[in-house]
Motif scaffolding. Structure first.
Motif, PDB file in Angstrom:
ATOM      1  N   PRO A   2      -2.989  59.534  60.855  1.00 40.84           N
ATOM      2  CA  PRO A   2      -2.616  59.297  59.920  1.00 40.84           C
ATOM      3  C   PRO A   2      -1.807  57.684  61.411  1.00 40.84           C
ATOM      4  CG  PRO A   2      -1.264  61.347  60.129  1.00 40.84           C
ATOM      5  CD  PRO A   2      -2.740  60.595  61.085  1.00 40.84           C
ATOM      6  N   ASP A   3      -2.332  56.743  60.603  1.00 39.94           N
ATOM      7  CA  ASP A   3      -1.665  55.162  61.582  1.00 39.94           C
ATOM      8  C   ASP A   3      -0.308  55.505  61.500  1.00 39.94           C
ATOM      9  OD1 ASP A   3      -4.973  53.782  61.373  1.00 39.94           O
ATOM     10  OD2 ASP A   3      -4.433  55.500  63.136  1.00 39.94           O
ATOM     11  N   HIS A   6       3.162  56.029  63.321  1.00 46.60           N
ATOM     12  CA  HIS A   6       2.966  55.081  64.643  1.00 46.60           C
ATOM     13  C   HIS A   6       3.972  53.870  64.127  1.00 46.60           C
ATOM     14  CE1 HIS A   6       0.983  57.986  67.362  1.00 46.60           C
ATOM     15  NE2 HIS A   6       0.302  58.100  66.092  1.00 46.60           N
ATOM     16  N   ASP A   7       4.004  53.639  62.868  1.00 50.81           N
ATOM     17  CA  ASP A   7       4.294  52.871  62.076  1.00 50.81           C
ATOM     18  C   ASP A   7       6.327  52.365  62.078  1.00 50.81           C
ATOM     19  OD1 ASP A   7       1.848  52.200  59.649  1.00 50.81           O
ATOM     20  OD2 ASP A   7       1.337  51.795  62.426  1.00 50.81           O
ATOM     21  N   GLN A 239      -3.136  55.268  88.327  1.00 56.71           N
ATOM     22  CA  GLN A 239      -2.962  55.538  86.445  1.00 56.71           C
ATOM     23  C   GLN A 239      -4.063  55.939  86.305  1.00 56.71           C
ATOM     24  OE1 GLN A 239      -0.276  54.172  84.226  1.00 56.71           O
ATOM     25  NE2 GLN A 239       1.589  53.989  85.323  1.00 56.71           N
ATOM     26  N   GLN A 362       9.242  63.939  76.329  1.00 55.03           N
ATOM     27  CA  GLN A 362       8.352  63.003  76.253  1.00 55.03           C
ATOM     28  C   GLN A 362       7.638  62.827  74.438  1.00 55.03           C
ATOM     29  OE1 GLN A 362       7.980  60.824  79.291  1.00 55.03           O
ATOM     30  NE2 GLN A 362       9.896  60.872  80.075  1.00 55.03           N
ATOM     31  N   GLU A 364       4.763  63.857  74.361  1.00 49.35           N
ATOM     32  CA  GLU A 364       3.489  63.695  74.910  1.00 49.35           C
ATOM     33  C   GLU A 364       2.018  63.911  75.215  1.00 49.35           C
ATOM     34  OE1 GLU A 364       3.661  61.079  78.334  1.00 49.35           O
ATOM     35  OE2 GLU A 364       5.030  59.505  77.120  1.00 49.35           O
ATOM     36  N   GLN A 366      -1.127  66.540  74.552  1.00 47.95           N
ATOM     37  CA  GLN A 366      -2.586  66.222  74.528  1.00 47.95           C
ATOM     38  C   GLN A 366      -3.380  67.437  74.000  1.00 47.95           C
ATOM     39  OE1 GLN A 366      -4.306  62.870  73.651  1.00 47.95           O
ATOM     40  NE2 GLN A 366      -2.449  62.030  74.296  1.00 47.95           N
ATOM     41  N   PRO A 367      -4.531  67.438  72.913  1.00 42.52           N
ATOM     42  CA  PRO A 367      -5.324  68.541  72.940  1.00 42.52           C
ATOM     43  C   PRO A 367      -5.774  69.060  74.325  1.00 42.52           C
ATOM     44  CG  PRO A 367      -6.837  66.584  71.688  1.00 42.52           C
ATOM     45  CD  PRO A 367      -4.593  66.352  72.361  1.00 42.52           C
TER      46      PRO A 367
END
Lengths: 367, 527
Positions: A2-3, A6-7, A239, A362, A364, A366-367
């Protein structure tokens, strides 16, 4: 996927995301310092000392008057220079633990160049001695970087080992080749010529213009990281070196360069110690500064201006510790323990587990 | 395989999954999966990377906890929350990346974490007797005191299997077991699997390789995008049927493409030999020519040199022999940065590890390969206004959905992250674009968008190489298809003169003169 998520971040989410960054980078170290003070208090109470009195002495001894403050500032100079170098290298993913050795080599070069060549114009001589130190520190750091790039040697181990080589090299030099003349038999080098010494900033104190050198380095590093392509290259390689390679950046070159710069700054720290106030190089002249600077850099989260603050904090602990001993009559061993506790607390605050926790805060994951 | 087709009648269900759901942030990895595994069968789980096979089996093994559904072991429902719990139920798993400790011995690895009856002392002698019997049975010809790090990959895999059996596994999950093996080791593994089946062990064989699945399994379940497409009896199916099940539906890949004559060869690699990081030969005299205005598809089973080829073309890996020509100029020893500047760009296989710096902003990532060049930098100083304007243009032109280009690229969805890489590659009309798995793990909409942009690039005269493990993607996109096998191009043919069967046959190592012929019409599979 689902974009739309982030919108449109909600206002609350936006404020939170704006706040949590400084919370993580400032709040956590502050918490660490509070924890260290509490731990120190408990230890003092257990050993029958009054923590309030001791911390008052610490405060007065570090920033209580002009003399104390200038002493603290003086002690902050090498911590700041080494800390900046370490911060720079760590940001590139290059773990330079060798500031101790690089600083020793810088001091050695400064004392050799500064003690010889009498007759050179003073400003030129001063500059040459400083540059020699910078170069010596940089080259000392370049060696382990080359081992890493061409032989795959772990830079953490090789820089630590080279610290010992640097220390023993200086021990050997001050006991022989550059030993002071005369009847004195102590392992101590010849003095730097008087007009090569850095000018004092405040009369009747030892605070010298090395402070400006360090502050200039701090501002320069900030500018480099913030505004230049070199800073961006360092960040990208630090990074994600693989993505850097795929984008055509030569990660190896960045690695060598950051190591050289990092070592140069440590070398500069060595020069500023000798040319600033020590005059002669003695055996064991700064065995811990280069390690303390790692904690300084970590505490500051590698941000140049915060490195300045952290260096000041560590220097304050250092000079204040002397006052704790003198005024509050704390045994020096206890003072040492309290100081190291503070460093330990800082390191704990920047440990991977806590960093992972912060990252989860925060959002972040991740799977 | 010999004998009659596998029959499920009269067999007990060793494992039954009902409506299993597993979610990750932003990804539905398993979407109401039903699956029944019968005692004594070799059951293949077939699907592309990211189809959800491994996730499903990690749910069974207790490494992930399901978000919904039921797991039944021998008819009883269980809530498996850890590998220990799974092992207690007789379920073992051998991971793609082995879970062995290299600097301790075989036997110590096998008993690691188990309590001996003389706890806390080890009783290696006693364990040794049982393990030795297993080791002899499965042809592990190494002393049990050998350090695991000294073993070959094939031997290590045997140790993993023995470890699972020693711990009482009756159902063994093998996750992509052949991915790390040499061909002869694969043969040996298949013999071992036959032996296990004869001994009554049930096996789940996870793979994305058609030929292996056909060879070793009794039944096969095909997964796609987190769902089970269908379960087939291997003896009664064909490569075409399996491929079709893996590929899925026509709507996914309706690429609109006008025929267009190809231009001159633009990027040519000749007689190339190269090795990977481990020193095994990956390119063995490969030659390939990419033409302007043409999409060249590269089909092949993973690990046949695709990665090395792309690295060589981009200057990320040197050639031992051979040369690379770009617009008739030898660029064999040109560094990556110069190739990018000359217009040879690529979309790396893994966007997170190779394509993006996740902690940097969308803007920084859009400029990752040009941030040092004017006008984005002047004499080493970054020009933030120019960069911001560039980023604003690209986020709009490529429909990158982000609150702002200043946001960390990590926070974008996978599709939008891939669009960042696509935008970075395409914005200056490159001469050559090499795209590896350009739509892996993306939803249908994002994949279609990327396909459209790739075709547009071709229409503007770009030479494209598309490397994909999804054959349907290659067939739908490409004007020409090459098949790579063991570091060599077996055949290059216009898409209209080949078909899925032929490509599959060649991918599995078949000879072109024995390959099935036929034409690929507009979209043969996609109905």
């Amino acid at each position: 996927m689902p974009d739309s998520v982030h919108d449109q971040p909600t206002a609350r989410a936006r404020i939170w995301s704006w706040m949590k960054q400084p919370l993580a980078s400032v709040g956590l170290p502050l918490l660490a310092i509070v924890a260290a003070i509490l731990l120190g208090s408990i230890m003092m109470l257990l050993m029958g000392h009054d923590p309030l009195k001791a911390y008052a002495a610490l405060g007065r001894g570090s920033f209580g008057n002009l003399g104390a403050t200038s002493e603290t500032l003086k002690s902050a100079i090498p911590l700041l220079l080494c800390g900046l170098g370490i911060a720079f290298s760590f940001q590139a993913g290059a773990f330079n633990i060798g500031a101790v050795g690089q600083m020793y080599l810088g001091a050695l070069a400064a004392v050799i160049v500064g003690g010889q060549f009498a007759g050179l114009p003073a400003p030129l001589h001063m500059t040459l001695a400083t540059l020699a130190a910078l170069l010596a520190g940089g080259l000392w750091a370049l060696a382990p970087a080359l081992f890493k790039v061409y032989a795959g040697a772990n830079e953490i181990i090789s820089t630590i080992l080279l610290n010992y080589v640097g220390i023993y090299l200086v021990d050997y030099m001050v006991a022989g080749p550059i030993k002071a003349g005369g009847a004195n038999n102590a392992p101590i080098s010849w003095p730097v010529l008087e007009d090569v010494m850095y000018p004092r900033l405040i009369p009747r104190t030892q605070l010298h213009i090395g402070l400006f050198i360090a502050l200039t380095a701090m501002v320069a590093l900030y500018l480099v990281m913030r505004y230049t392509t070199l800073g961006q290259r360092v960040r990208v390689v630090g990074q994600n070196p693989v993505a850097a390679r795929h984008a055509g950046i030569r990660a190896d070159r960045v690695f060598l360069l950051t190591f050289f710069v990092s070592g140069s700054l440590a070398g500069l720290a060595g020069a500023s110690e000798i040319l600033g106030y020590q005059v002669r190089l003695i055996s064991g002249f700064a065995t811990t500064t280069g390690y303390d600077a790692i904690a300084v850099a970590l505490l500051a989260g590698f941000q140049p201006f915060l490195v300045g603050l952290a260096a000041l904090f560590f220097a304050g602990l250092q000079t204040g510790a002397v006052a704790m001993e003198a005024i509050a009559k704390l045994p020096s061993q206890l003072v040492g323990m309290i100081r190291v506790l503070a460093i330990l607390a800082v390191l704990a605050a920047s440990s991977p587990r806590i960093l992972a926790l912060v990252r989860r805060l925060q959002g972040e994951e991740q799977p | 395989m010999t004998g009659p087709a596998f029959s499920t009648t009269g067999r007990e269900a060793a494992l039954e999954l009902r409506q299993i759901v597993k979610k990750f942030p932003g990804v539905l990895a398993n979407d109401r999966v039903d699956l029944t595994i019968y005692t004594g069968e070799v059951h293949a789980l077939l699907g592309e990377n990211g189809a959800g096979k491994s996730t499903l089996m990690k749910v069974v093994y207790g490494l992930y906890h399901r978000d919904g559904g039921e797991i039944l072991v021998r008819g009883q429902p269980y809530d498996i929350r850890s590998p220990q719990a799974a092992m207690a139920l007789g379920i073992g798993m051998v991971h793609q990346h082995f879970m062995l400790i290299p600097n301790i011995s075989i036997i110590e690895n096998i008993v690691l974490g188990l309590r001996s009856d003389r706890y806390p002392l080890l009783r290696l002698d006693e364990a040794g007797r049982r393990v030795r019997a297993l080791a002899e049975d499965f042809g592990l010809n190494a002393a049990l005191s050998t350090k695991v790090g000294k073993l070959t990959v094939g031997q290590q895999q045997k140790v993993e299997i023995i470890k699972a059996l020693y711990r009482g596994a009756r159902l063994l999950i093998l996750d992509e077991p052949t991915a790390v093996l040499l061909p002869q080791e694969t043969e040996e593994l298949f013999k071992l699997i036959e032996k296990l089946r004869a001994g009554g062990v049930t096996i789940v064989f996870i793979s994305h390789k058609l030929n292996e699945v056909l060879k070793i399994s009794d039944r096969v379940t095909v997964m796609r995008r987190g769902r089970v497409v269908r379960t087939l009896t291997t003896r009664q199916t064909s490569p075409a049927e399996l491929a079709e099940a893996m590929v899925g539906q026509a709507v996914d890949l309706a690429v609109v493409k006008q025929p267009r004559p190809a231009g001159a060869p633009r990027l040519v690699i000749e007689d190339a030999y190269a090795r990977d990081d481990l020193g095994s030969p990956k390119l063995n005299g490969l030659r390939l020519a990419l033409r302007a205005g043409e999409i060249h598809g590269l089909a092949g089973v993973d690990g046949n040199g695709q990665q090395t080829l792309v690295e060589a073309l981009m200057g990320l890996r040197g050639l031992e022999r051979g040369r690379i020509l770009f617009a008739d100029q030898d660029i064999t020893s040109q560094p990556t940065a110069e190739r990018i500047r000359a217009g040879v760009v690529h979309i790396p296989e893994n966007r997170h590890t190779e394509g993006l710096v996740l902690g940097l902003s969308v803007t920084d990532n859009l400029l990752l390969d040009v941030f040092e060049d004017p006008p984005y930098a002047q004499r080493g100083w970054r020009q933030f206004k120019v960069m911001d304007a560039h980023a604003a243009t690209l986020t709009q032109a490529f429909d990158i959905r982000t609150p702002s280009p200043a946001v960390e690229v990590r926070k974008l969805s996978g599709g939008n992250q891939q669009k960042v890489i696509l935008a970075r590659s395409l914005w200056r009309n490159p001469a050559v674009l090499i795209a590896m798995q350009p739509t892996r793990g993306l939803d249908v909409g994002a994949a279609a968008f990327i396909h459209k942009r790739l075709v547009e690039a071709r229409d503007q005269g770009c030479a494209l190489l598309i490397v994909s493990s999804e054959l349907d993607e290659i067939i739908a996109l490409s004007d020409v298809i090459s098949v790579i096998y063991e570091g060599r191009i077996v055949e290059t043919r216009p898409t209209s003169e080949t078909n899925l069967n032929r490509i599959g046959f060649l991918m599995a190592g078949g000879q072109p003169d024995q390959a099935p012929t036929g034409r690929t019409d507009a979209a043969p599979l996609l109905t």
